[in-house]
Design a protein around this motif. Structure first.
Motif, PDB file in Angstrom:
ATOM      1  N   HIS A 299       0.849  -1.187   0.000  1.00 17.52           N
ATOM      2  CA  HIS A 299       0.000   0.000   0.000  1.00 17.52           C
ATOM      3  C   HIS A 299       0.886   1.240   0.000  1.00 17.52           C
ATOM      4  CE1 HIS A 299       0.493   1.109   4.350  1.00 17.52           C
ATOM      5  NE2 HIS A 299       0.864  -0.153   4.411  1.00 17.52           N
ATOM      6  N   GLY A 300       0.265   2.381  -0.251  1.00 17.40           N
ATOM      7  CA  GLY A 300       0.985   3.644  -0.288  1.00 17.40           C
ATOM      8  C   GLY A 300       0.015   4.796  -0.475  1.00 17.40           C
ATOM      9  N   TYR A 301       0.553   5.926  -0.965  1.00 18.81           N
ATOM     10  CA  TYR A 301      -0.250   7.143  -1.084  1.00 18.81           C
ATOM     11  C   TYR A 301      -0.244   7.650  -2.511  1.00 18.81           C
ATOM     12  CZ  TYR A 301      -0.073   7.240   4.000  1.00 18.81           C
ATOM     13  OH  TYR A 301      -0.190   6.917   5.329  1.00 18.81           O
ATOM     14  N   ALA A 302      -1.382   8.241  -2.885  1.00 20.50           N
ATOM     15  CA  ALA A 302      -1.544   8.836  -4.209  1.00 20.50           C
ATOM     16  C   ALA A 302      -2.084  10.257  -4.033  1.00 20.50           C
ATOM     17  CB  ALA A 302      -2.488   8.000  -5.075  1.00 20.50           C
ATOM     18  N   PRO A 303      -1.217  11.261  -3.931  1.00 18.15           N
ATOM     19  CA  PRO A 303      -1.696  12.648  -3.840  1.00 18.15           C
ATOM     20  C   PRO A 303      -2.510  13.037  -5.075  1.00 18.15           C
ATOM     21  CG  PRO A 303       0.647  12.490  -3.294  1.00 18.15           C
ATOM     22  CD  PRO A 303       0.247  11.171  -3.867  1.00 18.15           C
ATOM     23  N   VAL A 304      -3.611  13.702  -4.852  1.00 17.57           N
ATOM     24  CA  VAL A 304      -4.437  14.194  -5.965  1.00 17.57           C
ATOM     25  C   VAL A 304      -3.908  15.575  -6.350  1.00 17.57           C
ATOM     26  CG1 VAL A 304      -6.747  14.811  -6.721  1.00 17.57           C
ATOM     27  CG2 VAL A 304      -6.413  12.874  -5.162  1.00 17.57           C
ATOM     28  N   ILE A 305      -3.333  15.666  -7.540  1.00 15.84           N
ATOM     29  CA  ILE A 305      -2.669  16.889  -8.018  1.00 15.84           C
ATOM     30  C   ILE A 305      -3.393  17.378  -9.261  1.00 15.84           C
ATOM     31  CG2 ILE A 305      -0.498  17.860  -8.850  1.00 15.84           C
ATOM     32  CD1 ILE A 305       0.933  15.572  -7.368  1.00 15.84           C
ATOM     33  N   THR A 306      -3.679  18.662  -9.283  1.00 14.36           N
ATOM     34  CA  THR A 306      -4.315  19.291 -10.453  1.00 14.36           C
ATOM     35  C   THR A 306      -3.347  20.309 -11.046  1.00 14.36           C
ATOM     36  OG1 THR A 306      -6.541  19.008  -9.535  1.00 14.36           O
ATOM     37  CG2 THR A 306      -6.256  20.657 -11.274  1.00 14.36           C
ATOM     38  N   VAL A 307      -3.075  20.186 -12.341  1.00 12.50           N
ATOM     39  CA  VAL A 307      -2.170  21.100 -13.046  1.00 12.50           C
ATOM     40  C   VAL A 307      -2.975  21.846 -14.110  1.00 12.50           C
ATOM     41  CG1 VAL A 307      -0.086  21.312 -14.439  1.00 12.50           C
ATOM     42  CG2 VAL A 307      -0.218  19.553 -12.652  1.00 12.50           C
ATOM     43  N   ARG A 308      -2.876  23.183 -14.075  1.00 14.69           N
ATOM     44  CA  ARG A 308      -3.504  24.019 -15.100  1.00 14.69           C
ATOM     45  C   ARG A 308      -2.404  24.681 -15.920  1.00 14.69           C
ATOM     46  NH1 ARG A 308      -6.913  24.254 -10.681  1.00 14.69           N
ATOM     47  NH2 ARG A 308      -9.146  24.064 -11.161  1.00 14.69           N
ATOM     48  N   ASP A 309      -2.666  24.827 -17.208  1.00 11.41           N
ATOM     49  CA  ASP A 309      -1.651  25.457 -18.071  1.00 11.41           C
ATOM     50  C   ASP A 309      -1.803  26.968 -18.044  1.00 11.41           C
ATOM     51  OD1 ASP A 309      -3.853  25.990 -19.611  1.00 11.41           O
ATOM     52  OD2 ASP A 309      -3.300  24.684 -21.279  1.00 11.41           O
ATOM     53  N   GLY A 310      -1.094  27.657 -18.936  1.00 13.26           N
ATOM     54  CA  GLY A 310      -1.083  29.119 -18.942  1.00 13.26           C
ATOM     55  C   GLY A 310      -2.433  29.729 -19.230  1.00 13.26           C
ATOM     56  N   SER A 311      -3.311  29.008 -19.921  1.00 16.88           N
ATOM     57  CA  SER A 311      -4.644  29.537 -20.228  1.00 16.88           C
ATOM     58  C   SER A 311      -5.669  29.199 -19.156  1.00 16.88           C
ATOM     59  CB  SER A 311      -5.112  28.985 -21.582  1.00 16.88           C
ATOM     60  OG  SER A 311      -5.222  27.570 -21.530  1.00 16.88           O
ATOM     61  N   GLY A 312      -5.254  28.507 -18.111  1.00 15.70           N
ATOM     62  CA  GLY A 312      -6.170  28.141 -17.031  1.00 15.70           C
ATOM     63  C   GLY A 312      -6.881  26.820 -17.234  1.00 15.70           C
ATOM     64  N   GLU A 313      -6.599  26.142 -18.357  1.00 19.95           N
ATOM     65  CA  GLU A 313      -7.238  24.859 -18.619  1.00 19.95           C
ATOM     66  C   GLU A 313      -6.580  23.760 -17.777  1.00 19.95           C
ATOM     67  OE1 GLU A 313      -9.833  24.206 -20.511  1.00 19.95           O
ATOM     68  OE2 GLU A 313     -10.077  26.301 -21.103  1.00 19.95           O
ATOM     69  N   VAL A 314      -7.427  22.855 -17.267  1.00 18.10           N
ATOM     70  CA  VAL A 314      -6.904  21.708 -16.512  1.00 18.10           C
ATOM     71  C   VAL A 314      -6.315  20.709 -17.497  1.00 18.10           C
ATOM     72  CG1 VAL A 314      -7.482  19.800 -14.987  1.00 18.10           C
ATOM     73  CG2 VAL A 314      -8.566  22.028 -14.644  1.00 18.10           C
ATOM     74  N   VAL A 315      -5.011  20.462 -17.397  1.00 18.52           N
ATOM     75  CA  VAL A 315      -4.341  19.526 -18.306  1.00 18.52           C
ATOM     76  C   VAL A 315      -3.975  18.209 -17.613  1.00 18.52           C
ATOM     77  CG1 VAL A 315      -3.446  21.267 -19.881  1.00 18.52           C
ATOM     78  CG2 VAL A 315      -2.168  20.723 -17.813  1.00 18.52           C
TER      79      VAL A 315
END
Length: 531
Positions: A299-315
Motif C-alpha cells: 500500500h501507499g499514497y496517491a496525492p491528488v494533483i491538479t495542473v492548469r496550463d497558462g490559459s487556465g485549462e486543466v491539463v
C-alpha cells in the motif's frame, strides 16, 4: 574396437551412457541436486523478483546501477524461470525418477517375500536367550506363532527337504519403514510436478489500485503480467472488483512505533453477471474467485494533483501514485503534462506523509498521513514523450527538459500541503495539491497445481514420520528336543527331557531397546496359557 585393444578404464559409448545414467540416478546425486536447488532458490528470496513485485525491482535497479547489468545477465530478477534453475529442476526430476522406480520394484518383491529363515546359530546374534520347557517343540512353535503373529509378519512353515516341518518360527515387523522412505522421495516428485503445473498453466500479475477505482480481470488492466508457458487467455476468470475503502492501523507507541499493525481493504466484487458481493481483503486472507486468488501485498499514497496550463485549462488531474522508498513511507512520484500550453509541464519529487523539519532537513516521522506535504521540482520542454516510445509512469525523462528556476537562478521547488496552489513562472500555469488518496497493490494469480503440491507435502510428512518412528526388527524362535542338542545353545545343555527354546532379536535400525523386546517375547512365550 575390441576388448583387448582398449586401454584400462576406456569405455565405449554404451558403457559410458550406462555409467552416466548410474551417476545421475544415484541417491547421492539426487540429494546433491536437491541441495543445489535449495541454494539456487536463495537469490529468489533475497533479490526482488519481477514476477512478484516489479516495482521493487525497478527501485532496486535505480539504487544499484552498476550491479543491474550483471544481475540481468544472470537472470537474478527472474530466478525461477531462468534456464539454469530449470536445468537443476529437470535434472532433479530425472534423478528422482531413475532412483525411485528401481527401488519400488525391489521393495515390491521384498514385501511379498517371507521373513528370512532362522540363522543356524542364534546365540551368535547380539541379543538372544534360551530356556528349557516341558512343552513339546510343536506346542512351543504354535505359541510363538500366536504371540508374534499379533504384531509381526510370520514366516509360513515351508518344511525341510526331508519333509519335516521347520524347527523355528521367523517373524518380522517394521517392513513399512522402507515404504516411508519411498513415499518421502515420491512426495518430492509430486511437489515438483505440482509446482511445474502452476508454472506452465498458471499466471501471476500485479496492479496498483487507488481507493475508489475498479479492476476488471483482463490483460489490459494489469501493470505487470507473467503467464505460464502453456497459459491461454481463456483461463482468465470473468470478474471485477472495486476498492471501496482502505484503512491502516498504525502503532503509535512502543518499540514498534510507526509500523503498520494491520491494514485491510473493503472491496466489492462481481463474478460475470452475478450479484455484487463484499469482501474484507487482508494480508494472508486473499479473495478467491473460481481458482483465482487476489492477494493484498502492499500500500501507499496517491496525492491528488491538479495542473492548469497558462490559459487556465486543466491539463492533468487525479491521484498520482507515489512509490514508498522506506518504512516511513517517504515516497517518490512524477507528473507529466504533455498537453500543457504554452509549454509542457513535468514534476517530480517526494511526498512526506508526516512532514517535519529536523536540523534543517525535511523528514517524515510517521507513516500515517498526519501532515502530508509535497516537495517537487518543475520542468518544461521535451519530456521524452514525443518519439512515441513507451516510458514508465514512475520515471520523468529530464535529459532534454529545462528545469524551472527562481529569479536568483536556483531550482524552483514546489512545496505544497492539501489545498495549496503554486503558480509557475513565465505564465506556464499552476499546481494544486487537492488531497491524499491511499492505494493498494494486489497480486492476482492462478496456480492449478497447488492442490497436488499440498498432497505431496502431506505425503512427505507421512513418509518422514514412518521412516523416523517405525523400527524394523526380526525375531526368531527355535524349539528342538533337549535330547537332540540345539546347535550353539547358550548354556550348552545336552540330553535330558523337554524342549530347548532359543530366542533371538535383531534390530535393523540400530535401536538400543532390543533387550526389552527380548524380555517381553520370553515372558509371553513362558506364560501359562491357562492363566
Amino acid at each position: 574396437m575390441t576388448a583387448d585393444s582398449r586401454r584400462p578404464g576406456e569405455l565405449n559409448a554404451r558403457e559410458l551412457g550406462r555409467w552416466m545414467w548410474r551417476q545421475i540416478t544415484s541417491m547421492r546425486t539426487a540429494l546433491l541436486l536437491l541441495l543445489l536447488l535449495a541454494l539456487a532458490a536463495i537469490p529468489g528470496s533475497v533479490i526482488p523478483q519481477a514476477d512478484v513485485d516489479s516495482l521493487a525491482v525497478t527501485r532496486w535497479k535505480d539504487e544499484h546501477p552498476k550491479l543491474t547489468p550483471l544481475y540481468e545477465r544472470l537472470d537474478l530478477f527472474s530466478v525461477y524461470s531462468s534456464p539454469w534453475f530449470s536445468a537443476i529442476y529437470l535434472l532433479l526430476v530425472l534423478s528422482l525418477v531413475g532412483c525411485i522406480v528401481p527401488r519400488l520394484l525391489v521393495y515390491y518383491r521384498g514385501l511379498r517375500a517371507q521373513p528370512p529363515a532362522a540363522p543356524r546359530h542364534l546365540t551368535r546374534l547380539p541379543v538372544h536367550a534360551s530356556y528349557a520347557t516341558d512343552l513339546s517343540p510343536a506346542e512351543v512353535l504354535d505359541r510363538a506363532r500366536a504371540v508374534l503373529g499379533r504384531r509381526h509378519r510370520v514366516r509360513a512353515s515351508t518344511g525341510s527337504t526331508s519333509g519335516a516341518a521347520d524347527d523355528f518360527v521367523a517373524a518380522e515387523r517394521g517392513y513399512l519403514r522402507e515404504a516411508g522412505n519411498l513415499v518421502f522421495h515420491l512426495s518430492v516428485l509430486i511437489v515438483l510436478a505440482g509446482v511445474a503445473m502452476g508454472s506452465l498453466w498458471g499466471y501471476q500479475g500485479g496492479v496498483i489500485l487507488v481507493q475508489g477505482t475498479t479492476f476488471s480481470n483482463n490483460l489490459t488492466q494489469y501493470d505487470d503480467f507473467k503467464p505460464g508457458g502453456l497459459f491461454g487467455q481463456d483461463r482468465l476468470e470473468d470478474f471485477r472488483f472495486s476498492v471501496d475503502k482502505f484503512s491502516v492501523d498504525w502503532l503509535k507507541e512502543g518499540p514498534r512505533f510507526g509500523q503498520a499493525r494491520r491494514f485491510e481493504a473493503d472491496v466489492s466484487y462481481r463474478v460475470g453477471d452475478g450479484k455484487a458481493k463484499r469482501y474484507d481483503l487482508r494480508v494472508n486472507h486473499p479473495l478467491e474467485v473460481d481458482g483465482t486468488e487476489v492477494f493484498l501485498i502492499g500500500h501507499g499514497y496517491a496525492p491528488v494533483i491538479t495542473v492548469r496550463d497558462g490559459s487556465g485549462e486543466v491539463v492533468c488531474t487525479g491521484p498520482t501514485v507515489f512509490l514508498p522508498r522506506d518504512a516511513s513511507f517517504l515516497s517518490y512520484g512524477v507528473v507529466k503534462c504533455n498537453d500543457a500550453k504554452p509549454g509542457r509541464i513535468g514534476l517530480d519529487g517526494l511526498f512526506f506523509p508526516t512532514f517535519e523539519m529536523r536540523d534543517g532537513n525535511p523528514v517524515t516521522v510517521f507513516g500515517d498521513d498526519l501532515n502530508p506535504t509535497l516537495s517537487m521540482l518543475a520542468y518544461t520542454g521535451d519530456l521524452g514523450l514525443e518519439d512515441g516510445r513507451s516510458q514508465s509512469v514512475y520515471v520523468l525523462d529530464k535529459s532534454k527538459a529545462t528545469p524551472l528556476t527562481k529569479p536568483d537562478g536556483k531550482p524552483l521547488r514546489i512545496d505544497l500541503q492539501p489545498g495549496d496552489t503554486v503558480n509557475l513562472p513565465d505564465g506556464l500555469g499552476s499546481v494544486t495539491f487537492d488531497r491524499v488518496d491511499p492505494w493498494i497493490r494486489v497480486q492476482i494469480s492462478q496456480t492449478p497445481g497447488k492442490g497436488i503440491a499440498l498432497v505431496g507435502m502431506i505425503l512427505a510428512l507421512i513418509g518422514l514420520c514412518a521412516s523416523l518412528f517405525i523400527r524394523p526388527r526380526r525375531v526368531w524362535v527355535r524349539a528342538v528336543p533337549a535330547g537332540a542338542g540345539a546347535a550353539g545353545t547358550m548354556d550348552g545343555t545336552q540330553g535330558g527331557g523337554g524342549t530347548l527354546v532359543e530366542v533371538a532379536v535383531l534390530d535393523r535400525s540400530g535401536n538400543g531397546e532390543m533387550d526389552e523386546v527380548l524380555t517381553t517375547v520370553l515372558e509371553q512365550l513362558q506364560k501359562d496359557p491357562r492363566s
